[in-house]
Design a protein around this motif. Sequence first.
Motif, PDB file in Angstrom:
ATOM      1  N   LEU A   1      82.707  32.721  -3.829  1.00 53.23           N
ATOM      2  CA  LEU A   1      81.756  32.770  -4.931  1.00 53.23           C
ATOM      3  C   LEU A   1      81.944  34.000  -5.828  1.00 53.23           C
ATOM      4  O   LEU A   1      81.962  33.872  -7.066  1.00 53.23           O
ATOM      5  N   PRO A   2      82.127  35.229  -5.320  1.00 52.91           N
ATOM      6  CA  PRO A   2      82.336  36.375  -6.238  1.00 52.91           C
ATOM      7  C   PRO A   2      83.584  36.221  -7.081  1.00 52.91           C
ATOM      8  O   PRO A   2      83.592  36.566  -8.266  1.00 52.91           O
ATOM      9  N   SER A   3      84.661  35.698  -6.473  1.00 50.10           N
ATOM     10  CA  SER A   3      85.897  35.541  -7.268  1.00 50.10           C
ATOM     11  C   SER A   3      85.687  34.516  -8.382  1.00 50.10           C
ATOM     12  O   SER A   3      86.173  34.703  -9.502  1.00 50.10           O
ATOM     13  N   LYS A   4      84.956  33.419  -8.083  1.00 46.07           N
ATOM     14  CA  LYS A   4      84.687  32.428  -9.115  1.00 46.07           C
ATOM     15  C   LYS A   4      83.830  33.027 -10.231  1.00 46.07           C
ATOM     16  O   LYS A   4      84.052  32.770 -11.426  1.00 46.07           O
ATOM     17  N   LEU A   5      82.833  33.836  -9.856  1.00 44.17           N
ATOM     18  CA  LEU A   5      81.994  34.481 -10.859  1.00 44.17           C
ATOM     19  C   LEU A   5      82.801  35.436 -11.725  1.00 44.17           C
ATOM     20  O   LEU A   5      82.630  35.502 -12.957  1.00 44.17           O
ATOM     21  N   GLN A   6      83.695  36.204 -11.080  1.00 42.20           N
ATOM     22  CA  GLN A   6      84.511  37.160 -11.840  1.00 42.20           C
ATOM     23  C   GLN A   6      85.441  36.429 -12.816  1.00 42.20           C
ATOM     24  O   GLN A   6      85.626  36.838 -13.975  1.00 42.20           O
ATOM     25  N   MET A   7      86.047  35.310 -12.357  1.00 42.60           N
ATOM     26  CA  MET A   7      86.933  34.537 -13.250  1.00 42.60           C
ATOM     27  C   MET A   7      86.129  33.905 -14.383  1.00 42.60           C
ATOM     28  O   MET A   7      86.620  33.773 -15.510  1.00 42.60           O
ATOM     29  N   ALA A   8      84.882  33.511 -14.120  1.00 47.07           N
ATOM     30  CA  ALA A   8      84.050  32.957 -15.178  1.00 47.07           C
ATOM     31  C   ALA A   8      83.746  34.018 -16.236  1.00 47.07           C
ATOM     32  O   ALA A   8      83.735  33.737 -17.440  1.00 47.07           O
ATOM     33  N   VAL A   9      83.509  35.278 -15.774  1.00 51.73           N
ATOM     34  CA  VAL A   9      83.268  36.364 -16.738  1.00 51.73           C
ATOM     35  C   VAL A   9      84.500  36.574 -17.620  1.00 51.73           C
ATOM     36  O   VAL A   9      84.406  36.739 -18.841  1.00 51.73           O
ATOM     37  N   THR A  10      85.662  36.562 -16.986  1.00 54.59           N
ATOM     38  CA  THR A  10      86.907  36.740 -17.762  1.00 54.59           C
ATOM     39  C   THR A  10      87.076  35.617 -18.787  1.00 54.59           C
ATOM     40  O   THR A  10      87.423  35.854 -19.955  1.00 54.59           O
ATOM     41  N   ALA A  11      86.840  34.375 -18.370  1.00 59.79           N
ATOM     42  CA  ALA A  11      86.969  33.249 -19.288  1.00 59.79           C
ATOM     43  C   ALA A  11      85.945  33.349 -20.431  1.00 59.79           C
ATOM     44  O   ALA A  11      86.246  33.023 -21.581  1.00 59.79           O
TER      45      ALA A  11
ATOM     46  N   HIS B   1      79.201  26.297  -4.994  1.00 61.49           N
ATOM     47  CA  HIS B   1      79.276  27.361  -3.985  1.00 61.49           C
ATOM     48  C   HIS B   1      77.956  28.138  -3.884  1.00 61.49           C
ATOM     49  O   HIS B   1      77.601  28.639  -2.809  1.00 61.49           O
ATOM     50  N   GLY B   2      77.243  28.255  -5.024  1.00 61.93           N
ATOM     51  CA  GLY B   2      75.943  28.934  -4.979  1.00 61.93           C
ATOM     52  C   GLY B   2      74.950  28.169  -4.119  1.00 61.93           C
ATOM     53  O   GLY B   2      74.172  28.744  -3.354  1.00 61.93           O
ATOM     54  N   LYS B   3      74.987  26.826  -4.240  1.00 53.65           N
ATOM     55  CA  LYS B   3      74.112  26.001  -3.415  1.00 53.65           C
ATOM     56  C   LYS B   3      74.480  26.135  -1.932  1.00 53.65           C
ATOM     57  O   LYS B   3      73.615  26.254  -1.048  1.00 53.65           O
ATOM     58  N   ALA B   4      75.803  26.137  -1.671  1.00 50.82           N
ATOM     59  CA  ALA B   4      76.241  26.273  -0.284  1.00 50.82           C
ATOM     60  C   ALA B   4      75.849  27.626   0.288  1.00 50.82           C
ATOM     61  O   ALA B   4      75.417  27.745   1.436  1.00 50.82           O
ATOM     62  N   ALA B   5      76.023  28.671  -0.533  1.00 44.43           N
ATOM     63  CA  ALA B   5      75.669  30.015  -0.059  1.00 44.43           C
ATOM     64  C   ALA B   5      74.171  30.129   0.186  1.00 44.43           C
ATOM     65  O   ALA B   5      73.727  30.761   1.156  1.00 44.43           O
ATOM     66  N   SER B   6      73.351  29.542  -0.689  1.00 45.37           N
ATOM     67  CA  SER B   6      71.897  29.615  -0.503  1.00 45.37           C
ATOM     68  C   SER B   6      71.479  28.862   0.766  1.00 45.37           C
ATOM     69  O   SER B   6      70.562  29.284   1.471  1.00 45.37           O
ATOM     70  N   ASN B   7      72.166  27.773   1.082  1.00 40.64           N
ATOM     71  CA  ASN B   7      71.884  27.057   2.332  1.00 40.64           C
ATOM     72  C   ASN B   7      72.276  27.877   3.546  1.00 40.64           C
ATOM     73  O   ASN B   7      71.629  27.835   4.591  1.00 40.64           O
ATOM     74  N   ALA B   8      73.358  28.630   3.392  1.00 38.52           N
ATOM     75  CA  ALA B   8      73.836  29.415   4.533  1.00 38.52           C
ATOM     76  C   ALA B   8      72.894  30.575   4.853  1.00 38.52           C
ATOM     77  O   ALA B   8      72.666  30.893   6.020  1.00 38.52           O
ATOM     78  N   VAL B   9      72.335  31.227   3.825  1.00 41.84           N
ATOM     79  CA  VAL B   9      71.468  32.397   4.043  1.00 41.84           C
ATOM     80  C   VAL B   9      70.000  32.067   3.821  1.00 41.84           C
ATOM     81  O   VAL B   9      69.167  32.973   3.866  1.00 41.84           O
ATOM     82  N   SER B  10      69.729  30.793   3.512  1.00 42.61           N
ATOM     83  CA  SER B  10      68.342  30.347   3.264  1.00 42.61           C
ATOM     84  C   SER B  10      67.715  31.116   2.118  1.00 42.61           C
ATOM     85  O   SER B  10      66.573  31.574   2.181  1.00 42.61           O
TER      86      SER B  10
ATOM     87  N   VAL C   1      75.274  38.354  -5.101  1.00 41.02           N
ATOM     88  CA  VAL C   1      76.088  37.704  -4.068  1.00 41.02           C
ATOM     89  C   VAL C   1      76.699  38.751  -3.140  1.00 41.02           C
ATOM     90  O   VAL C   1      76.758  38.564  -1.923  1.00 41.02           O
ATOM     91  N   LYS C   2      77.170  39.842  -3.719  1.00 41.26           N
ATOM     92  CA  LYS C   2      77.737  40.900  -2.880  1.00 41.26           C
ATOM     93  C   LYS C   2      76.673  41.460  -1.932  1.00 41.26           C
ATOM     94  O   LYS C   2      76.923  41.714  -0.742  1.00 41.26           O
ATOM     95  N   THR C   3      75.466  41.631  -2.463  1.00 40.48           N
ATOM     96  CA  THR C   3      74.377  42.168  -1.619  1.00 40.48           C
ATOM     97  C   THR C   3      74.041  41.174  -0.510  1.00 40.48           C
ATOM     98  O   THR C   3      73.907  41.548   0.668  1.00 40.48           O
ATOM     99  N   SER C   4      73.929  39.883  -0.877  1.00 37.15           N
ATOM    100  CA  SER C   4      73.626  38.875   0.146  1.00 37.15           C
ATOM    101  C   SER C   4      74.747  38.755   1.162  1.00 37.15           C
ATOM    102  O   SER C   4      74.504  38.523   2.346  1.00 37.15           O
ATOM    103  N   SER C   5      75.968  38.939   0.733  1.00 36.56           N
ATOM    104  CA  SER C   5      77.107  38.862   1.647  1.00 36.56           C
ATOM    105  C   SER C   5      77.065  39.994   2.669  1.00 36.56           C
ATOM    106  O   SER C   5      77.341  39.808   3.849  1.00 36.56           O
ATOM    107  N   LYS C   6      76.707  41.169   2.194  1.00 35.74           N
ATOM    108  CA  LYS C   6      76.610  42.308   3.122  1.00 35.74           C
ATOM    109  C   LYS C   6      75.495  42.076   4.148  1.00 35.74           C
ATOM    110  O   LYS C   6      75.648  42.360   5.334  1.00 35.74           O
ATOM    111  N   LYS C   7      74.366  41.557   3.657  1.00 31.50           N
ATOM    112  CA  LYS C   7      73.270  41.295   4.596  1.00 31.50           C
ATOM    113  C   LYS C   7      73.679  40.248   5.619  1.00 31.50           C
ATOM    114  O   LYS C   7      73.380  40.367   6.806  1.00 31.50           O
ATOM    115  N   ASN C   8      74.345  39.225   5.153  1.00 31.31           N
ATOM    116  CA  ASN C   8      74.784  38.152   6.065  1.00 31.31           C
ATOM    117  C   ASN C   8      75.775  38.683   7.079  1.00 31.31           C
ATOM    118  O   ASN C   8      75.763  38.311   8.252  1.00 31.31           O
ATOM    119  N   THR C   9      76.632  39.585   6.665  1.00 26.15           N
ATOM    120  CA  THR C   9      77.630  40.161   7.577  1.00 26.15           C
ATOM    121  C   THR C   9      76.956  41.040   8.628  1.00 26.15           C
ATOM    122  O   THR C   9      77.304  41.035   9.818  1.00 26.15           O
TER     123      THR C   9
END
Length: 775
Positions: free
Chosen positions: A658-668, A707-716, A765-773
Motif C-alpha cells: 500500500l505505501p508503494s502504491k500511494l507513493q507511485m500515485a503521488v508521482t503520477a 489494498h486499503g480495504k484489505a489493510a483495514s480488515n487486517a487491523v480492523s 499507513v506507515k503508522t498503522s503498519s508499525k502498530k501492527n508489527t
Amino acid sequence: MSVNKNRSGVINLNQLVLNIPIRRKLTDQDDRDKFEWNQWQSATKSMNNDEVPAKEKHIRNLIIGTFRLNGSRLFWSMVIRIQIDSHPIVCWKFCYVIHRLLRDGHRHVIHDCIILSSYFDQLCKYWSGVQQGYGLLSYRYCHLLVSKLKFHVQNPTFTGNLTIDEHNDIRRLFTDNSNSYFQLCTELFEYMEELLNLVQAIFTSLDQSRTNSMTATGQCRLNPLIACIHDSSLLYDYSVKVLFKLHESLSSDALQGHRLKLSDQFRRLKRFYSQASTLQYFRNLIKVPILPENPPNFNVKDAMKTYQSPVLIVNTPAADLSQGMDDLLINTSDDTKTALKSTVSDDLSANGAMFNRSKEISDLEQRIMQYDAMLKQNRSETDDLHRTIAIKDAELLVEKNNRLQIEEQLRQQLDSRQRIDEMQAMDKNSNEKFNKLLETYNKLREEHVVVLRREGENKKQLTDLNQQHTQLKDEYKKKEEEFHQNYDKLNNEIIQLRQTNDELQDRIQILTAERNDYQSMTITTKERIKEIENAKQNVEQDKSTFEQKLQQTEGARRNLHDKNREHEENLIDLIHDKEMLELKIIDLEETTREWMQKYLDTTDKQKLIQVNHEKLINNLKRQYKYSILTFCINQMHDGIERTKDTELFHGKNTFENLPSKLQMAVTAAKKIVDLSKKQNESDETTTLSFLNECMILSNYMVDIVIHGKAASNAVSDVNLSNNCRDVTLHCIDLYNNYQTSSATNDIDKQMDELIQRLNSLIEKVKTSSKKNTSK
C-alpha cells in the motif's frame, strides 16, 4: 482474437482463382510434386496464426515459385485452403506475403492480383469492424494493397517495386504533357497516404501493446515496414520530381494544393524514418534514408539542382550468411572428425598406438576461428561496398539532374531557334508581298509617264486645233453635255473611292499585322486619284479634245473602275478577317472568365475543406480525451465496487504494497500537473502523455482502494478504508472536471488537495503498519 461471426461469402475466391491463366507447367511429375509440396510448406509456415515474423527463406521460396511458373496461380490455389479470414494474424501475414510477391515476384503476379481485386475489397470490408489489434492492422494493410493495385492499373509502366526503366527517370515519362503529370502526382499522393496510414497504425499498436522491437511479437508487427520504407522512398522521390516538372509549365497558385499535400506527407514520412531508425530491429537489416529538415522550395527554379533523392541501403542479411557458413563449417568439421576417427581406428588396429585427439580438435577450432574472421572481413567489405554504391548512386543522380537541366536548356534553345525560323519565314512572305506591291507601283508609274507624254503631245496639237475651234464649236456643245454627264458619274465614283479609301485606312489601323503590307497600296491609290483629278483638269482646259480623246479617257475610266472593284473585294476580305478575329477574341475572353470562376470556386472549396478538417481533428481529440477519462472513471468505480467482496482481502503483504502504491500515485499526480500546465500553454504534443498518466493514476487508485480495504480488515481500522475510498472519489471528481474542461485554478486546487491526501494516507499507513508489527 477471432471474428468468424462476421464472415461473409459474397466473393467466391475459388471462382476468381480459376480466371488466373496457367502459363507454365513442370513436365516431370516427381519434380512437380516435390515443388508443390515445398511451396505448400512455405505458404503454411509463412501464413499461420503464430505471432512471430514470417521467415525470409519461406518468402524467398514463394517468390522463386512465381518465377518458375511465370505467375501466381499455384500460390492462390493454396491460399484457398488456408482460410485467410479465420484469424487476424493469418490475414496480417498474408498481406505481407502478397506485398513481397508484388514487389519481388514475377511481373505476372501484378496482373493475377488485379483479377482478384474484388477479394481484397471484401477483406477490407470484413476487417473494417475491428478497431484494435491485428484486425485494424489487417484492415489498413488490405487498403494499401488495393491502392497499390489501383495505381498499377492506372500506371502500367511502373513495375512491382515501383521502378520504371534502367534510368528510373520519371521526368521523361510523359514528355511535356502537363495533364498526365498532374494526374500522376495525385495518384502518387493517394498511394503514399495509404502507406503512411498503415505505418501510423503499426506504431500505434506497438505502443499500446508495450512490445519491444527485438521480441517476436514486436517483429511480427514491424516486419512489413521494410517494404514500406522501400516504397515510400521512391514515392517521395517521384512526387518531388513531378512537382518540379509541373512548376515549369503551370502557375504556382494552381499547384498550391499539391505543395500543401507534399509538405504534410513530408512531415509524416520524416517522423516515420526517425522512429524506424531508433529501433534496434532495423539497424541490422536496412539503413533508413535521411530526409532534409524542410521540403524543397518549388518556387525557386534552381532548387532542383540542390535536391538529392533519398538513399536507401539494404544491409547484407548476416543471419543467412552466417547460417550458411556455419552449416558449411559444421559439415566440414564433421567430415574431418569422421575421417580422423577412421584414420585413428585404422592406425590403432594396424600399429596399436593412440593419437592425441586434443591436438586435432585444437587445430579444427583454429580453422573455425579463421573462417569466422574471414566471414567478418567479408561482411565489412560488403557493407563498405554498399556504402560506396550508395555514394556513387547519389553522385549519379546529381549528374542525371545536371544532364536533364542541360537537355532542358537545349530544348529551350531549339524552341527559340524554331521561333526564329518562323519569324524569318514570315519576313520572307512580307518581302514577297512588298516586291509584288513594288511591281504594281512601277507599272502605275510607267502609265503615269505615258499619260504625261500624251499630255505634251496634246498641248502641241492644241495650237494646231485652235483654227478648227470655231468649226467644232457646235459639235463640242453636244459633246460637252455628254461629257458633263460622264463627268458627274466620274465625280461620284471618285467620291466613292475616297470613302472606301478612308474606310480602308481605318481597317488597316485596326489590323496592325497587315498594316505595313497594304499601306503602300493605299498610297498608290491616292496618287492614282490625284492623277485622275489632274487629268480631269486637263480635260476641262482641253475642251476642244476630239471624240477619240474622250473615248480613250472613258477607256481609262473603265480600267480604273475595274481596279476599284478589285480593291473593294480585297477590302471585303479584310473586313471578314477582322470580324473573325473579333469573334475569336470574344471566345477567348469568355473562356478566360470561365476558368477564372472555376479557379475561384476551387480555392473556396479548398479553404472550406481545410476548415472542416481542422474542426474534425479537434472534435476527435476531445472525444478521445473524454473516452479515456470515462474509462478511468469507470475503472475506479469498479475498484470501489470490488471492495464489497470480502473474499478478496486476505493478502499478507498489504501494508508493504500500500505505501508503494500511494507513493507511485503521488508521482503520477505530479506528472499530470506538469502535463496539464503544458496543455494550458497550447502544447498539443503532450495530450497522449497526459492521458497515459491519467490511466496510470487510475490503476494506482484502484490498487489503493482495494489494498486499503484489505489493510483495514487486517487491523480492523475502518477509517483507513474510508480514507482510501474518499481519495478515490476525489480523484473521480477531478477526472470529471477534466472532462467538462472546468476552470484551471479549480483543477489545480483539486490536484493539490489529492496529493496532500495521498501523502497523509502514506503517513497513516506507515503508522498503522508499525502498530501492527509491534502487536
